[in-house]
Motif scaffolding. Structure first.
Motif, PDB file in Angstrom:
ATOM      1  N   GLU A 177       4.323 -57.811 -13.094  1.00  0.00           N
ATOM      2  CA  GLU A 177       3.583 -58.503 -13.370  1.00  0.00           C
ATOM      3  C   GLU A 177       2.717 -58.727 -12.300  1.00  0.00           C
ATOM      4  N   LEU A 178       3.410 -58.907 -10.955  1.00  0.00           N
ATOM      5  CA  LEU A 178       2.689 -59.938 -10.122  1.00  0.00           C
ATOM      6  C   LEU A 178       2.823 -58.655  -9.003  1.00  0.00           C
ATOM      7  N   ASN A 179       3.377 -57.654  -9.079  1.00  0.00           N
ATOM      8  CA  ASN A 179       3.328 -56.764  -8.110  1.00  0.00           C
ATOM      9  C   ASN A 179       2.202 -56.116  -7.973  1.00  0.00           C
ATOM     10  N   THR A 180       1.141 -56.268  -9.902  1.00  0.00           N
ATOM     11  CA  THR A 180       0.424 -55.423  -9.445  1.00  0.00           C
ATOM     12  C   THR A 180      -0.599 -56.737  -9.362  1.00  0.00           C
ATOM     13  N   PHE A 181      -0.859 -57.986  -9.062  1.00  0.00           N
ATOM     14  CA  PHE A 181      -1.379 -58.456  -7.613  1.00  0.00           C
ATOM     15  C   PHE A 181      -1.307 -57.752  -6.661  1.00  0.00           C
ATOM     16  N   LYS A 182      -0.065 -57.655  -5.739  1.00  0.00           N
ATOM     17  CA  LYS A 182      -0.055 -57.154  -4.663  1.00  0.00           C
ATOM     18  C   LYS A 182      -0.436 -55.622  -4.288  1.00  0.00           C
ATOM     19  N   ALA A 183      -0.260 -54.820  -5.079  1.00  0.00           N
ATOM     20  CA  ALA A 183      -1.192 -53.616  -5.692  1.00  0.00           C
ATOM     21  C   ALA A 183      -2.101 -53.486  -4.675  1.00  0.00           C
ATOM     22  N   GLY A 184      -2.896 -54.742  -6.130  1.00  0.00           N
ATOM     23  CA  GLY A 184      -4.806 -54.491  -6.183  1.00  0.00           C
ATOM     24  C   GLY A 184      -5.098 -55.027  -4.999  1.00  0.00           C
ATOM     25  N   PHE A 185      -4.297 -55.859  -3.959  1.00  0.00           N
ATOM     26  CA  PHE A 185      -4.601 -56.851  -2.729  1.00  0.00           C
ATOM     27  C   PHE A 185      -4.930 -56.125  -1.799  1.00  0.00           C
ATOM     28  N   ILE A 186      -4.165 -55.005  -1.777  1.00  0.00           N
ATOM     29  CA  ILE A 186      -3.255 -54.252  -0.982  1.00  0.00           C
ATOM     30  C   ILE A 186      -4.077 -52.989  -1.134  1.00  0.00           C
ATOM     31  N   GLN A 187      -4.788 -53.024  -1.624  1.00  0.00           N
ATOM     32  CA  GLN A 187      -6.128 -51.534  -1.928  1.00  0.00           C
ATOM     33  C   GLN A 187      -7.150 -52.126  -1.811  1.00  0.00           C
ATOM     34  N   GLY A 188      -7.574 -52.698  -2.155  1.00  0.00           N
ATOM     35  CA  GLY A 188      -8.831 -53.975  -1.502  1.00  0.00           C
ATOM     36  C   GLY A 188      -9.110 -54.100  -0.190  1.00  0.00           C
ATOM     37  N   VAL A 189      -8.210 -54.480   0.343  1.00  0.00           N
ATOM     38  CA  VAL A 189      -7.826 -54.147   1.970  1.00  0.00           C
ATOM     39  C   VAL A 189      -8.447 -52.954   2.335  1.00  0.00           C
ATOM     40  N   VAL A 190      -7.459 -52.314   2.238  1.00  0.00           N
ATOM     41  CA  VAL A 190      -7.035 -50.965   3.315  1.00  0.00           C
ATOM     42  C   VAL A 190      -8.946 -50.540   2.885  1.00  0.00           C
ATOM     43  N   THR A 191      -8.790 -50.357   1.354  1.00  0.00           N
ATOM     44  CA  THR A 191     -10.410 -49.825   1.620  1.00  0.00           C
ATOM     45  C   THR A 191     -11.633 -50.344   1.947  1.00  0.00           C
ATOM     46  N   THR A 192     -11.356 -51.432   2.202  1.00  0.00           N
ATOM     47  CA  THR A 192     -12.554 -52.468   2.752  1.00  0.00           C
ATOM     48  C   THR A 192     -12.338 -51.709   4.345  1.00  0.00           C
ATOM     49  N   GLY A 193     -11.162 -52.475   4.864  1.00  0.00           N
ATOM     50  CA  GLY A 193     -11.059 -52.098   6.621  1.00  0.00           C
ATOM     51  C   GLY A 193     -11.340 -50.783   6.609  1.00  0.00           C
ATOM     52  N   HIS A 194     -11.255 -49.210   5.800  1.00  0.00           N
ATOM     53  CA  HIS A 194     -11.969 -47.829   5.985  1.00  0.00           C
ATOM     54  C   HIS A 194     -13.097 -48.144   6.326  1.00  0.00           C
ATOM     55  N   LYS A 195     -13.577 -48.835   5.277  1.00  0.00           N
ATOM     56  CA  LYS A 195     -15.499 -49.095   4.629  1.00  0.00           C
ATOM     57  C   LYS A 195     -16.176 -49.722   7.012  1.00  0.00           C
ATOM     58  N   LEU A 196     -15.425 -50.676   6.747  1.00  0.00           N
ATOM     59  CA  LEU A 196     -15.519 -51.466   8.271  1.00  0.00           C
ATOM     60  C   LEU A 196     -14.793 -50.586   9.476  1.00  0.00           C
ATOM     61  N   HIS A 197     -14.209 -49.283   9.473  1.00  0.00           N
ATOM     62  CA  HIS A 197     -13.627 -48.787  10.734  1.00  0.00           C
ATOM     63  C   HIS A 197     -13.010 -49.204  11.284  1.00  0.00           C
ATOM     64  N   LYS A 198     -12.048 -49.602  10.328  1.00  0.00           N
ATOM     65  CA  LYS A 198     -10.726 -51.368  11.502  1.00  0.00           C
ATOM     66  C   LYS A 198      -9.566 -51.476  10.853  1.00  0.00           C
ATOM     67  N   HIS A 199      -7.868 -51.256  11.156  1.00  0.00           N
ATOM     68  CA  HIS A 199      -7.403 -51.797  10.792  1.00  0.00           C
ATOM     69  C   HIS A 199      -6.990 -52.710  10.484  1.00  0.00           C
TER      70      HIS A 199
END
Length: 360
Positions: A177-199
Motif C-alpha cells: 500500500e505505501l509503496n504506491t506512494f513511493k512509486a507515484g512520487f518518484i515518477q512525478g519527480v523524475v518525469t518533471t525533472g526531465h521536463k525541466l532538463h535537470k537531474h
C-alpha cells in the motif's frame, strides 16, 4: 335534484380522498433512518483519532454522518475504539460487537486480517476496511485510494520547488500500500525533472512503523543534511518527526533558505508554522496530499443506514472522483498551474501513474 346529486358526489369523493390521505404515510417518514440499524463504530489504528492523518479524517466523516442523522456520540449511536497496540485489534473489535454496533469500520491495512476473520464469524454484522482491498465477502466492503495519483502530483510540486535538486520521501512501513506512494512520487519527480532538463535525486527511507516520531525525526534530519530541501512524509503519526526536523532546520536560518515538508492524508499546513531566524513567522508545509476518507466514510454510512451496504465491493477513490487531492498551500502560482495540468492529464489517461516501481 341534479344539484343535490352533484353536491353528494363531491362530498363522497372528498371523503374518499381524505380517507386515502390518512392511510398513506408521508414520503419523508419512509426515508427516516432507524437508529437501531444505523449504529456504526470506528476502529482506529494505535495512533487514535487525533493523529492529524487518516484516522482523524475517517472519524470526522463518521461524526458528520452522526450529526446529520441526529445520532448521539457514544455506544447508542456512533463511537470509536482505539487499540492499545497491534495485538489489541481483536479486543477492540469484540468491544464494538459487545456494544451491539451493526457496522464496524476499521482504518489501515494492518487490521484487515483480523477484520476478515471476525466478519466470517459474524455474518449478520457489516465490516469495512479503509485504505486497502478486502476479499469478496457478503458482509465486508473496502474503501481504497489511488495513492499513486496524489503522490505523483506531490512529485511534480517537489520537482518545481527544489533548489538543491535533492528531495526525499519518508514512509511509515515497507508495504504494498505505501509503496504506491513511493512509486507515484518518484515518477512525478523524475518525469518533471526531465521536463525541466535537470537531474533530481530522490532519497527514500522507511521508519518501520507509524508511531516512532523520534526515528522519523532522525531520518529526516539526515536527509536535510544530505541537502534535501523537500521531504514528502507518508508515515502517519511518525510523520510528526519529519515536521519536527524541518522546524529545527528552518528556525536556524533566514526564511528565504527554507526547507519544506509535503504532508499526507489531511491538510497538514498548521504543522508547518514556525519562526525563522530573526523572529519572522512563516510556514514550511509546501502542500499536502489529501485522502477524502471523511467523505468516503460519510457516504458509506449513509448508504448502509438506507439498507444499501456495498457488500463485497471495493469503493475506489482517486483524482477523478475527488477522493484524492492536493492543496495549493505554499506552492508558487506557476507550480500550482503545473500541478493542475498534470492532474488533468492523469484524469484523462494521458499520464499513467504506476502503482509500483517494477510496474507490477
Amino acid at each position: 335534484m341534479k344539484l343535490n346529486k352533484k353536491f353528494s358526489l363531491l362530498i363522497t369523493t372528498g371523503a374518499f380522498i381524505l380517507g386515502l390521505s390518512a392511510c398513506t404515510k408521508p414520503t419523508h417518514e419512509t426515508q427516516t433512518i432507524k437508529k437501531s440499524d444505523s449504529h456504526i463504530a470506528l476502529i482506529s489504528d494505535v495512533n487514535g483519532v487525533k493523529d492529524n492523518s487518516l484516522n482523524q479524517s475517517a472519524w470526522q466523516g463518521l461524526k458528520n454522518y452522526g450529526t446529520k442523522n441526529n445520532l448521539s456520540e457514544g455506544n447508542n449511536g456512533y463511537n470509536y475504539f482505539i487499540p492499545k497496540d497491534s495485538k489489541d485489534y481483536q479486543a477492540s473489535i469484540n468491544d464494538a460487537l459487545d456494544k451491539k454496533f451493526s457496522t464496524i469500520i476499521s482504518v489501515g491495512y494492518m487490521i484487515k486480517p483480523t477484520i476478515v476473520k471476525t466478519a466470517k464469524n459474524n455474518p449478520h454484522k457489516n465490516f469495512v476496511v479503509i485504505d486497502t482491498h478486502a476479499p469478496k465477502l457478503k458482509n465486508v466492503s473496502s474503501i481504497s485510494f489511488k495513492n499513486q495519483e496524489g503522490a505523483y502530483l506531490a512529485g511534480v510540486a517537489a520537482a518545481y520547488t527544489t533548489k538543491s535538486n535533492t528531495v526525499g520521501i519518508v514512509l511509515g512501513q515497507n508495504s504494498k500500500e505505501l509503496n504506491t506512494f513511493k512509486a507515484g512520487f518518484i515518477q512525478g519527480v523524475v518525469t518533471t525533472g526531465h521536463k525541466l532538463h535537470k537531474h533530481i535525486k530522490v532519497i527514500n527511507q522507511t521508519v518501520g512503523n507509524f508511531s516512532d516520531v523520534n526515528k522519523a525525526h532522525d531520518i529526516s534530519q539526515e536527509m536535510y543534511d544530505k541537502k534535501a530541501d523537500v521531504i514528502f512524509q507518508v508515515a502517519g503519526k511518525s510523520g510528526q518527526g519529519v515536521f519536527k526536523a524541518a522546524k529545527e532546520v528552518n528556525q536556524a536560518q533566514p526564511v528565504k533558505q527554507k526547507v519544506w515538508v509535503i504532508g499526507s492524508d489531511e491538510d497538514q499546513t498548521k504543522l508547518g508554522n514556525y519562526q525563522a531566524k530573526g523572529g519572522q513567522p512563516s510556514n514550511f508545509t509546501l502542500t499536502s496530499v489529501i485522502k477524502s476518507a471523511d467523505l468516503a466514510v460519510e457516504k458509506l454510512a449513509d448508504e448502509t443506514a438506507k439498507g444499501k451496504f456495498p457488500a463485497g465491493k471495493n469503493l475506489s477513490y482517486g483524482l477523478k472522483n475527488n477522493g484524492i487531492s492536493l492543496v495549493q498551500g505554499n506552492l508558487s502560482y506557476h507550480t500550482w498551474i503545473q500541478v493542475q495540468k498534470a492532474k488533468q492529464k492523469i484524469i484523462y489517461g494521458k499520464i499513467k501513474v504506476e502503482r509500483s516501481l517494477n510496474n507490477n
